[in-house]
Design an enzyme around this catalytic site. Structure first.
Site, PDB file in Angstrom:
ATOM      1  N   ASP A 154       0.859  -1.190   0.000  1.00 37.75           N
ATOM      2  CA  ASP A 154       0.000   0.000   0.000  1.00 37.75           C
ATOM      3  C   ASP A 154       0.895   1.239   0.000  1.00 37.75           C
ATOM      4  O   ASP A 154       1.690   1.421   0.923  1.00 37.75           O
ATOM      5  CB  ASP A 154      -0.881  -0.068   1.266  1.00 37.75           C
ATOM      6  CG  ASP A 154      -1.659   1.209   1.521  1.00 37.75           C
ATOM      7  OD1 ASP A 154      -1.827   1.992   0.561  1.00 37.75           O
ATOM      8  OD2 ASP A 154      -2.099   1.400   2.675  1.00 37.75           O
TER       9      ASP A 154
ATOM     10  N   ASP B  67      -1.634  -1.158  -3.920  1.00 39.98           N
ATOM     11  CA  ASP B  67      -1.882  -0.401  -5.151  1.00 39.98           C
ATOM     12  C   ASP B  67      -0.697  -0.518  -6.110  1.00 39.98           C
ATOM     13  O   ASP B  67       0.343  -1.101  -5.776  1.00 39.98           O
ATOM     14  CB  ASP B  67      -2.206   1.058  -4.811  1.00 39.98           C
ATOM     15  CG  ASP B  67      -1.229   1.639  -3.805  1.00 39.98           C
ATOM     16  OD1 ASP B  67      -0.018   1.427  -4.016  1.00 39.98           O
ATOM     17  OD2 ASP B  67      -1.658   2.262  -2.807  1.00 39.98           O
TER      18      ASP B  67
ATOM     19  N   ASP C 181      -8.818 -16.140 -16.770  1.00 35.67           N
ATOM     20  CA  ASP C 181      -9.592 -16.579 -15.614  1.00 35.67           C
ATOM     21  C   ASP C 181     -10.684 -17.571 -16.020  1.00 35.67           C
ATOM     22  O   ASP C 181     -11.383 -17.354 -17.018  1.00 35.67           O
ATOM     23  CB  ASP C 181     -10.250 -15.347 -14.986  1.00 35.67           C
ATOM     24  CG  ASP C 181     -11.050 -15.680 -13.748  1.00 35.67           C
ATOM     25  OD1 ASP C 181     -10.424 -16.023 -12.730  1.00 35.67           O
ATOM     26  OD2 ASP C 181     -12.295 -15.608 -13.797  1.00 35.67           O
TER      27      ASP C 181
ATOM     28  N   GLU D 201      -6.094 -20.546 -16.459  1.00 35.87           N
ATOM     29  CA  GLU D 201      -6.495 -21.128 -15.177  1.00 35.87           C
ATOM     30  C   GLU D 201      -7.257 -22.411 -15.498  1.00 35.87           C
ATOM     31  O   GLU D 201      -8.457 -22.400 -15.728  1.00 35.87           O
ATOM     32  CB  GLU D 201      -7.400 -20.176 -14.386  1.00 35.87           C
ATOM     33  CG  GLU D 201      -7.633 -20.695 -12.979  1.00 35.87           C
ATOM     34  CD  GLU D 201      -8.888 -20.166 -12.305  1.00 35.87           C
ATOM     35  OE1 GLU D 201      -9.004 -20.319 -11.085  1.00 35.87           O
ATOM     36  OE2 GLU D 201      -9.768 -19.604 -12.988  1.00 35.87           O
TER      37      GLU D 201
HETATM   38  C1  NOJ Z   1     -11.002 -17.771 -10.607  1.00 29.67           C
HETATM   39  C2  NOJ Z   1     -10.337 -16.694  -9.801  1.00 29.67           C
HETATM   40  O1  NOJ Z   1      -9.017 -17.071  -9.543  1.00 29.67           O
HETATM   41  C3  NOJ Z   1     -11.183 -16.533  -8.556  1.00 29.67           C
HETATM   42  O2  NOJ Z   1     -10.543 -15.731  -7.602  1.00 29.67           O
HETATM   43  C4  NOJ Z   1     -12.505 -15.968  -8.980  1.00 29.67           C
HETATM   44  O3  NOJ Z   1     -13.344 -15.895  -7.861  1.00 29.67           O
HETATM   45  C5  NOJ Z   1     -13.184 -16.833 -10.034  1.00 29.67           C
HETATM   46  N1  NOJ Z   1     -12.276 -17.295 -11.046  1.00 29.67           N
HETATM   47  C6  NOJ Z   1     -14.275 -16.076 -10.730  1.00 29.67           C
HETATM   48  O4  NOJ Z   1     -13.739 -15.073 -11.547  1.00 29.67           O
END
Ligand code: NOJ
Length: 579
Positions: A55, A63, A234, A296
């Protein structure tokens, strides 16, 4: 158990269910450099959860300027790239994973000018910046969704997944949100339901509408033009849903939210997603500098992981995350050997991305620790992470031995899922506590009276400043491993050969040096008992006569000179060079 772990488990249970339009001429992909020169192949990528890293303005929230202040540290650690979890404008229901504008910075974190400065300053430190890109859903406060909700015939209506219910108060089907309850929310204005795989404030985009792909690829170009080195995608396997909206099959039992456990065949890893990945790869590959696509990807097996690379065609993601190794969650040498073999042999020569920690799961310290040998166990995992053949992904604080610290009381929980799942699932706050820089106020993270999450009490001893001064600290273990990986030719590019394959207690392997140079042997004791190994390299054409310890946490092995008898204390790591 955490939500994302639930997804991973579901994926594993529901095999063959899977987890986890070209805009440019195909020729543009050749702009990527020859494989051996690609920066991300040997990289250490460091995940920063910006809220919790540093921070700079005393509001208790990390930030961008805070990250800039810590670039010297990241460089000294040996990091090649940082991945920032989302910093776009957001109502912060899911701490940034609910985006309301894809082409700006949330004022909590700074400005676009701060971001540009971060890119420029990071470059001076030889560090690249990777953005998180959330393409499955937006915030319900995104102007696209606000419009979509207005009426059934609004031009944006079809940008999201709207459906009639089965009857009054009855959703269209049995699909469930990862965060508990039905995945459908009723909108009284237009009397239809919208689909949300995650929180209700995160409506899913409709990827069957080409306008969605165009808008999202435009956002991708916006950041590529600003100089980002790539994206972490994601929840990427969840882009598409079954066009027939069929009910998912109950697998028996209930989850932490009391919902029936369903397989996810109709909401996860539909084949259409791979078309989008190939198109996205072309967009990214049309930029110079080997920008990278990371996924991911919680997947049930190696065959499914291979698909995310594009298999032998190598034309989808560069680095879908291998969650099959890092989330084994028990120190089983046979299982680790098997899974490392898998990425060596079953992904068509693509590059593995190994990861143990992230912002969605309890830290590996707690998932693997036995409460007695936690420090040594963490060293074993780190030794593996940096010495197997692969790209290494780590999470802030892992290098210090930061522990998971879930909230003690439900009223302190910040992650909404922890409120719903309490006490079975306390949410993800525990792995998101502020970075521990020093033993001063707020662990040097902030000067605020209260920080957004409390600092973990062990910060007085577990912190950067203290650990930098101690040659035997976890931080220095990480630094030495990363440095070794960077400078040793065998660790850089050498082929990996498993040694002592039938040993259930010790994981041993060799990374072959280039002609005339030493190879590297790694032996990791996965047990609480001393283990003696005898490693024979004759089968791979090495005498193994000249042995020198490169790094170990076992004082007795500092001067090991033979592979015939290596005596490893409980959970010891040994790395040596051999001719
Ligand atoms: C995976 C992300 O890493 C997680 O933190 C998030 O809650 C979900 N996808 C939804 O975007």
């Amino acid at each position: 158990m955490r939500v994302i772990r639930n997804l991973a488990l579901l994926a594993l249970m529901s095999a063959p269910a899977v987890w986890a339009q070209s805009l440019f001429a195909a020729a543009s992909i050749v702009a990527e450099q020859a494989p051996q020169e690609v920066w991300w192949k040997h990289a250490v990528i460091y995940e920063i959860y910006p809220r919790s890293f540093q921070d700079s303005n005393g509001d208790g929230i990390g930030d961008l300027n805070g990250i800039i202040e810590r670039l010297d540290y990241l460089q000294s650690l040996g990091v090649d790239a940082i991945w920032l979890s989302p910093i776009y404008p957001s109502p912060q229901v899911d701490f940034g994973y609910d985006i309301s504008d894809y082409e700006a910075i949330d004022p909590q974190y700074g400005t676009l000018a701060d971001f540009d400065r971060l890119i420029a300053e990071a470059k001076k430190h030889n560090i690249r910046v990777i953005m998180d890109m959330v393409m499955n859903h937006t915030s319900d406060q995104h102007p696209w969704f606000i419009e979509s909700k207005i009426s059934r015939n609004n031009p944006k209506r079809d940008w999201y997944v709207w459906r009639d219910g089965k009857g009054p108060g009855i959703p269209p089907n049995n699909w469930e949100s990862v965060f508990g309850g039905s995945a459908w929310k009723y909108d009284p204005t237009t009397k239809q339901w919208y689909y949300h795989k995650f929180y209700a404030q995160q409506p899913d985009l409709n990827w069957r509408n080409p306008a969605v792909e165009k808008a999202m690829f435009d956002a991708v170009r916006f950041w590529l033009d600003r100089g980002v080195a790539g994206f972490r995608l994601d929840a990427i396997p969840t882009l598409f849903e079954d066009p027939q909206f069929r009910d998912e099959k109950p697998l028996g039992g209930t989850n932490a939210f009391g919902d029936p456990i369903l397989d996810d065949n109709y909401t996860n890893d539909l084949p259409e997603v791979h078309d989008v990945m190939r198109s996205l790869r072309k967009v990214v590959a049309s930029y110079p500098g080997n920008r990278v696509l990371i996924g991911e990807t919680y997947l049930p097996n190696i065959q499914e992981l291979d698909k995310w690379y594009g298999g032998a065609s190598h034309n989808e993601l560069n680095l879908p995350m291998d969650m099959l190794i890092g989330f084994i969650d028990k120190l089983d040498a046979n299982l680790f050997r098997e899974r490392i073999d898998d990425v060596e042999t079953k992904i068509h020569g693509n590059q593995p991305l190994i990861v143990f920690d992230n912002h969605d799961n309890p830290r590996s310290w707690n998932r693997y620790g036995d409460g007695v040998h936690d420090d040594a166990i963490a060293r074993v995992l780190a030794a593996m992470l940096f010495t197997v053949r692969g790209t290494a992904l780590m999470y802030y604080g892992e290098e210090l031995g930061m522990v998971t610290t879930p909230p003690a009381r439900v009223e302190d929980v910040k992650d909404p899922v922890g409120k719903v799942g309490w006490p079975k699932d306390k949410g993800r706050d525990g792995e998101r506590t502020p970075m521990q820089w020093s033993d001063s106020t707020d662990a040097g993270f902030s000067t605020a009276a209260t920080t957004w999450l409390p600092v973990t009490p062990d910060y007085t001893t577990v912190n950067v400043q203290t650990e930098e001064a101690n040659p035997n600290s976890m931080l220095n273990w990480y630094k030495k491993l990363i440095e070794m990986r960077r400078t040793d030719p065998a660790l850089h590019d050498g082929a990996l050969t498993m040694l002592d394959r039938t040993n259930p207690n010790v994981l041993s392997y060799l990374r072959k040096g280039p002609p005339g140079s030493p190879s590297v042997v790694v032996a990791l004791n996965f047990t609480a008992q001393s283990q003696t190994v005898s490693l024979d390299l004759a089968g791979i054409g090495l005498s193994g006569n000249s042995v020198k310890t490169l790094l170990t946490d076992a004082p007795s092995l500092q001067s090991a000179t033979s592979l015939k008898q290596i005596e490893l204390p409980p959970f010891a790591s040994w790395i040596g060079s051999v001719q």
